[in-house]
Design a protein around this motif. Structure first.
Motif, PDB file in Angstrom:
ATOM      1  N   GLU A  31       0.828  -1.205   0.000  1.00 29.69           N
ATOM      2  CA  GLU A  31       0.000   0.000   0.000  1.00 29.69           C
ATOM      3  C   GLU A  31       0.861   1.253   0.000  1.00 29.69           C
ATOM      4  O   GLU A  31       0.508   2.258  -0.612  1.00 29.69           O
ATOM      5  CB  GLU A  31      -0.949  -0.011   1.206  1.00 29.69           C
ATOM      6  N   LYS A  35       3.452   3.816  -3.642  1.00 27.35           N
ATOM      7  CA  LYS A  35       2.623   4.636  -4.536  1.00 27.35           C
ATOM      8  C   LYS A  35       3.166   4.646  -5.962  1.00 27.35           C
ATOM      9  O   LYS A  35       2.404   4.712  -6.919  1.00 27.35           O
ATOM     10  CB  LYS A  35       2.504   6.065  -4.009  1.00 27.35           C
ATOM     11  N   GLN A  67       1.903   1.482  -7.593  1.00 31.98           N
ATOM     12  CA  GLN A  67       0.456   1.600  -7.790  1.00 31.98           C
ATOM     13  C   GLN A  67       0.156   2.479  -8.995  1.00 31.98           C
ATOM     14  O   GLN A  67      -0.666   2.122  -9.848  1.00 31.98           O
ATOM     15  CB  GLN A  67      -0.209   2.211  -6.555  1.00 31.98           C
ATOM     16  N   THR A 124      -1.576   1.189 -12.509  1.00 34.81           N
ATOM     17  CA  THR A 124      -2.854   1.831 -12.853  1.00 34.81           C
ATOM     18  C   THR A 124      -2.764   2.472 -14.235  1.00 34.81           C
ATOM     19  O   THR A 124      -3.683   2.339 -15.053  1.00 34.81           O
ATOM     20  CB  THR A 124      -3.236   2.869 -11.786  1.00 34.81           C
ATOM     21  N   LEU A 161      -7.752  -2.087  -9.211  1.00 36.47           N
ATOM     22  CA  LEU A 161      -7.722  -2.635  -7.861  1.00 36.47           C
ATOM     23  C   LEU A 161      -8.733  -3.775  -7.796  1.00 36.47           C
ATOM     24  O   LEU A 161      -9.922  -3.575  -7.975  1.00 36.47           O
ATOM     25  CB  LEU A 161      -8.061  -1.570  -6.828  1.00 36.47           C
ATOM     26  N   LEU A 173      -2.056  -4.575  -1.843  1.00 35.90           N
ATOM     27  CA  LEU A 173      -3.113  -4.409  -2.838  1.00 35.90           C
ATOM     28  C   LEU A 173      -2.954  -5.466  -3.929  1.00 35.90           C
ATOM     29  O   LEU A 173      -1.844  -5.774  -4.355  1.00 35.90           O
ATOM     30  CB  LEU A 173      -3.021  -3.031  -3.467  1.00 35.90           C
ATOM     31  N   LEU A 175      -3.669  -5.901  -7.622  1.00 35.94           N
ATOM     32  CA  LEU A 175      -3.987  -5.164  -8.839  1.00 35.94           C
ATOM     33  C   LEU A 175      -4.013  -6.145  -9.987  1.00 35.94           C
ATOM     34  O   LEU A 175      -3.169  -7.037 -10.069  1.00 35.94           O
ATOM     35  CB  LEU A 175      -2.930  -4.086  -9.112  1.00 35.94           C
TER      36      LEU A 175
END
Length: 162
Positions: A122, A125, A128, A132, A138, A156, A158
């Motif tokens: 988490e 970043k 992530q 994304t 997610l 997470l 993904l």
């Protein structure tokens, strides 16, 4: 920048060095679990056409690596694969992650996946945001699953369907 090729045993020290340069929480967890150079050698030795271990080499140095591994281990999940992708900090934001994903997507039929799954701390970043931007969504949260002494963190899940 650089060319993609299959990892060989001589790459293990470089892969391990890149692996050690991840975010602080993940580094604490991995060291606690005892991941070492021998583990990296085993990862390379277990590479198959369906579960490749790739590196990007630039000017004779391995600067990034990516592995595709079985997602869960049951035949019903054979079309899903876990992706791990690490780039040396000196080469962040230079398109190497996108280069790996493009390569993997172009060889998707040979590798044999319809879904890719990434586990990301988490606090990470940067990862992530990267996944994304590449169309990953997610799919789930594993609350407080990463634990080391007094530190806990969510991981997470993904994913992307192709």
């Amino acid at each position: 920048m650089g060319s993609i090729r299959t990892a060989v045993l001589d790459d293990a020290p470089h892969i391990f060095a890149i692996f050690q340069q991840r975010n602080a929480f993940e580094q604490t967890i991995r060291q606690y679990q005892g991941i070492g150079l021998v583990d990296v050698i085993e990862w390379i030795e277990t590479t198959t056409d369906k579960h490749p271990f790739l590196v990007i080499e630039y000017q004779g140095d391995v600067i990034a690596w990516c592995s595709i591994e079985p997602f869960y281990g049951l035949p019903a999940f054979d079309s899903a694969s876990e992706i791990s992708l690490y780039v040396s900090p000196a080469y962040h934001s230079q398109g190497l992650g996108r280069k790996f994903l493009s390569h993997i997507e172009n060889h998707r039929m040979d590798i044999g996946f319809s879904h890719l799954v990434a586990y990301v701390y988490e606090s990470n970043k940067r990862s992530q945001g990267f996944f994304t931007r590449q169309g990953f969504e997610l799919w789930g949260v594993l609350p407080n699953i990463a634990q080391e002494e007094y530190i806990t963190e969510d991981v997470l899940l993904l994913g992307r369907e192709f």
